[in-house]
Design an enzyme around this catalytic site. Sequence first.
Site, PDB file in Angstrom:
ATOM      1  N   VAL A  99       0.827  -1.202   0.000  1.00 25.50           N
ATOM      2  CA  VAL A  99       0.000   0.000   0.000  1.00 25.50           C
ATOM      3  C   VAL A  99       0.866   1.258   0.000  1.00 25.50           C
ATOM      4  O   VAL A  99       0.587   2.221  -0.730  1.00 25.50           O
ATOM      5  CB  VAL A  99      -0.969  -0.004   1.209  1.00 25.50           C
ATOM      6  CG1 VAL A  99      -1.809   1.267   1.227  1.00 25.50           C
ATOM      7  CG2 VAL A  99      -1.859  -1.240   1.163  1.00 25.50           C
TER       8      VAL A  99
ATOM      9  N   ARG B 160      15.478  -0.758   4.308  1.00 20.21           N
ATOM     10  CA  ARG B 160      15.749   0.354   3.398  1.00 20.21           C
ATOM     11  C   ARG B 160      16.152  -0.121   2.011  1.00 20.21           C
ATOM     12  O   ARG B 160      16.046   0.624   1.028  1.00 20.21           O
ATOM     13  CB  ARG B 160      16.886   1.198   4.000  1.00 20.21           C
ATOM     14  CG  ARG B 160      17.097   2.490   3.263  1.00 20.21           C
ATOM     15  CD  ARG B 160      17.939   3.457   4.077  1.00 20.21           C
ATOM     16  NE  ARG B 160      18.092   4.710   3.366  1.00 20.21           N
ATOM     17  CZ  ARG B 160      18.603   5.816   3.894  1.00 20.21           C
ATOM     18  NH1 ARG B 160      19.020   5.815   5.140  1.00 20.21           N
ATOM     19  NH2 ARG B 160      18.702   6.919   3.173  1.00 20.21           N
TER      20      ARG B 160
ATOM     21  N   LYS C 234      -7.304  -1.286  10.404  1.00 24.02           N
ATOM     22  CA  LYS C 234      -8.602  -1.577  11.044  1.00 24.02           C
ATOM     23  C   LYS C 234      -8.450  -2.184  12.424  1.00 24.02           C
ATOM     24  O   LYS C 234      -9.282  -1.950  13.299  1.00 24.02           O
ATOM     25  CB  LYS C 234      -9.466  -2.507  10.190  1.00 24.02           C
ATOM     26  CG  LYS C 234      -8.733  -3.673   9.578  1.00 24.02           C
ATOM     27  CD  LYS C 234      -8.340  -3.291   8.185  1.00 24.02           C
ATOM     28  CE  LYS C 234      -7.721  -4.390   7.389  1.00 24.02           C
ATOM     29  NZ  LYS C 234      -7.145  -3.842   6.151  1.00 24.02           N
TER      30      LYS C 234
ATOM     31  N   GLY D 197     -11.343  -1.237   1.410  1.00 22.19           N
ATOM     32  CA  GLY D 197     -10.328  -0.754   0.464  1.00 22.19           C
ATOM     33  C   GLY D 197     -10.722   0.500  -0.264  1.00 22.19           C
ATOM     34  O   GLY D 197     -10.910   1.560   0.341  1.00 22.19           O
TER      35      GLY D 197
ATOM     36  N   ILE E 211     -13.463   1.340  -1.829  1.00 20.64           N
ATOM     37  CA  ILE E 211     -14.869   1.770  -1.810  1.00 20.64           C
ATOM     38  C   ILE E 211     -15.030   2.866  -0.762  1.00 20.64           C
ATOM     39  O   ILE E 211     -14.682   2.653   0.395  1.00 20.64           O
ATOM     40  CB  ILE E 211     -15.808   0.601  -1.453  1.00 20.64           C
ATOM     41  CG1 ILE E 211     -15.478  -0.647  -2.262  1.00 20.64           C
ATOM     42  CG2 ILE E 211     -17.261   1.014  -1.650  1.00 20.64           C
ATOM     43  CD1 ILE E 211     -16.236  -1.893  -1.790  1.00 20.64           C
TER      44      ILE E 211
ATOM     45  N   GLY F 281      -0.741 -15.832  -3.791  1.00 22.89           N
ATOM     46  CA  GLY F 281      -0.563 -14.577  -3.065  1.00 22.89           C
ATOM     47  C   GLY F 281      -1.872 -13.890  -2.702  1.00 22.89           C
ATOM     48  O   GLY F 281      -1.868 -12.753  -2.249  1.00 22.89           O
TER      49      GLY F 281
ATOM     50  N   GLU G 273      -2.738 -14.916   2.953  1.00 28.16           N
ATOM     51  CA  GLU G 273      -1.497 -14.854   3.720  1.00 28.16           C
ATOM     52  C   GLU G 273      -1.011 -16.264   4.056  1.00 28.16           C
ATOM     53  O   GLU G 273      -1.794 -17.211   4.101  1.00 28.16           O
ATOM     54  CB  GLU G 273      -1.739 -14.102   5.037  1.00 28.16           C
ATOM     55  CG  GLU G 273      -2.386 -12.749   4.896  1.00 28.16           C
ATOM     56  CD  GLU G 273      -1.373 -11.647   4.624  1.00 28.16           C
ATOM     57  OE1 GLU G 273      -0.165 -11.868   4.833  1.00 28.16           O
ATOM     58  OE2 GLU G 273      -1.799 -10.552   4.191  1.00 28.16           O
TER      59      GLU G 273
ATOM     60  N   LYS H  35     -13.584  -4.548  10.791  1.00 31.05           N
ATOM     61  CA  LYS H  35     -14.224  -3.587   9.889  1.00 31.05           C
ATOM     62  C   LYS H  35     -15.692  -3.375  10.278  1.00 31.05           C
ATOM     63  O   LYS H  35     -16.196  -2.253  10.276  1.00 31.05           O
ATOM     64  CB  LYS H  35     -14.114  -4.094   8.450  1.00 31.05           C
ATOM     65  CG  LYS H  35     -12.664  -4.175   7.953  1.00 31.05           C
ATOM     66  CD  LYS H  35     -12.559  -5.015   6.676  1.00 31.05           C
ATOM     67  CE  LYS H  35     -11.129  -5.107   6.176  1.00 31.05           C
ATOM     68  NZ  LYS H  35     -10.989  -6.124   5.107  1.00 31.05           N
TER      69      LYS H  35
ATOM     70  N   GLY I 156      -5.574  -4.447  -1.952  1.00 33.08           N
ATOM     71  CA  GLY I 156      -4.595  -4.339  -3.021  1.00 33.08           C
ATOM     72  C   GLY I 156      -4.019  -2.940  -3.127  1.00 33.08           C
ATOM     73  O   GLY I 156      -4.542  -1.975  -2.568  1.00 33.08           O
TER      74      GLY I 156
END
Lengths: 435, 435
Positions: free
Chosen positions: B15, B48, B107, B136, B138, B189, B192, B207, B309
């Site tokens: 993200v 990093r 969340k 996400g 929306i 993917g 998890e 949520k 995503g």
Amino acid sequence: MSKALRVALAGLGTVGAGVIKLIDTNREIVERRAGRAIEIVAVSARDRTRDRGVDLARFNWVDDAAELAAREDIDVVVELIGGADGPALTLARRTIAAGRHFVTANKAMIAHHGLGLAGDAEGKGVAFKYEAAVAGGIPVIKGLREGAAANAIGRVYGILNGTCNYILTTMEAEGRDFAEVLGEAQRLGYAEADPSFDIDGVDAAHKLSILASLSFGSKIDFGAAAISGIRHVIAADIAQAQALGYRVRLVGLAEAQPEGSTTAGLFQRVAPCLVPANHPLAHVAGSLNAVVAEGNFVGRLFFEGRGAGEGPTASAVVADLIDIARGEYGPAFAMPVESLAEMAPAPAGERRGRAYLRFSVADRPGVLAEIAAAMRDAGVSIESLIQRGTTPDGGVLVAMVTHEGPERAVSDALARLEGSQSLIGAPMLMHILDV
Amino acid sequence: MSKALRVALAGLGTVGAGVIKLIDTNREIVERRAGRAIEIVAVSARDRTRDRGVDLARFNWVDDAAELAAREDIDVVVELIGGADGPALTLARRTIAAGRHFVTANKAMIAHHGLGLAGDAEGKGVAFKYEAAVAGGIPVIKGLREGAAANAIGRVYGILNGTCNYILTTMEAEGRDFAEVLGEAQRLGYAEADPSFDIDGVDAAHKLSILASLSFGSKIDFGAAAISGIRHVIAADIAQAQALGYRVRLVGLAEAQPEGSTTAGLFQRVAPCLVPANHPLAHVAGSLNAVVAEGNFVGRLFFEGRGAGEGPTASAVVADLIDIARGEYGPAFAMPVESLAEMAPAPAGERRGRAYLRFSVADRPGVLAEIAAAMRDAGVSIESLIQRGTTPDGGVLVAMVTHEGPERAVSDALARLEGSQSLIGAPMLMHILDV
């Protein structure tokens, strides 16, 4: 708690009465959310005596709505008179000029005069808000202005007129023809006595031009929208579409085509379309509205809900009032009017797609050959064709779906057939929503 | 044009990289909509050196994210670290204490600490925003906080976890069992390595508790949510549901039941449910999310889109930044924390509804009689019953749908069957979404 937001209502039809009922019913939750009370102070309408199911005696009555603009005891005027010009526009201009906030549900006025009003409101630092103008209770103005604001939006489209969707989905469910269902809708109060703004697509086009401006950061250009309605959709069109895996919906669609392409510019069209049965718009039934926006990061967003009526429209009007009470408002079209781009209308003919064509033809040899030749000569390739049954005007029905190609080729084919003695009445063209 | 809004990003996973890409790609349209530039100034992450597909050299690198809170050259900190406590919570508290705006997609942290953080933000007059935390891309936080703000909302529910919806709809489309589809989703993917937060319903419940607070004007009460996940849904459940006209979805549902009724209070549950095939949630496929809110004036609102995503989540984060840049923000949960109501949890047993029950039973006489007797003794009336095929654990499958009744009666029936030698494994109970 700050002092109350003082509101005047101009226009006391269904929506105006709904706003009063909402503020009465939800007073406590609205006040908690707004951070202050929202109080209706004055009202104005043509007929003072009509029973609207709400107690009006507690409000100041003003005969001339335009007087509301100048009253010192009012913070916001809510305009629910309607009409692109006339008293609604006068009230809007005077209210904003007097430095008061302005809320409206009037899509026709915004489509024609929204940019000027928004510019005036910016100059005065007041709110110009219109959530109720598009898709009723669905917060789609907010969804585009704020929710999807981080995106370059390439396409926005949807079902923007509940009357048309009610008629089309009733025709679909019951296999009946347009005129019959329209008549019934009028008797039930779902369609106006003069239904042309709805069924000829003008109302949807007003709304589409507003959505396009918000989506693309462009100036409203209602005049450039291509508009056709649902008058000429027959039961057989809907049946053929279903057999092919589609539903017929009146779709308002706007696209921002990038510069440099042959289709560059702003494309806006309201027309009955074939929507694939598995597309979200195919599931939108009855008088519901729905809007899809495609952003370059968010992907496809879909909003659905009730697009008209007392409760949903009042919900949107009062949401605007809550934003104003909170001080959470800014430029009406998401950015200052001077930042909105001038987008030239896109050349529709270059747009590529598939189309559904339906002809009502004379029952004699050579007719199909004539149609097929016109298609060939225009460069239109046919994906499927069916000749079956008759049309209400007594002809034989020929329906086809084209392969993908430029839209001008289909127009060209229809032009070649114009005046042909083989055709009974005008052909029906519906584009297929392949998005 | 005002000066730029200066942003720090803490956490550079999918993200975080998406936020950088979005601001790079959509710089011009974002600046026009925000009224000013949005500039990332500083970033912080654990590693990093990892290649994230974006150029980080232009930003200040900070090893300890908590240092971002105190930097004078930063207006907003965006927290994308994750986790209900630890570094994310430390950063949130310090950022707000330092009088800086705070944006998060976290969340879990909001479900556990959101009220405290929101109260701190009010005290400091800074924004605490979290559109990306639920569904996400929306804009459902905005839709409830603002779009539907005029309504008393009685019920909010939806598909809040894309991983579960992907698994359930893949099981549905391909007739496969849970473990197999989960394994594939992990390889691809989509799930998890440790999928328990998703598949056991905890993520959806985080949520849901946020949506409930916004909808009902009540304090977040994550601890009161009843949570069950999708581990025990088998292919045969989905097939039986389809045969009966339903789809299986993991639904998070919250209701505010009015005082004085036997079910008074706040009801929150995440559980796999049977959703009627013609309900909008039944059409939500793959990893999409969707939320339904029912307001007393607006009726049913439906929002659908991508719930996770890089792109969708970045879209929501930057929408929050645009609101902050515009100065259009207020209390995080739509009203000051002190105005949020304390709602006692509703007694779930009194809630009425229909249920689907599936048993895996031994193949010998008397088993069906034993089950039927338990139902009768608990006062559960059976609408339909099917005994057909076998379950993965080698038993015979018995599935039934009950008539409407209090939920406690079904629990009672299952308690009566506990320990029965006729049952192989635990029965499966799914409520039917009759709304």
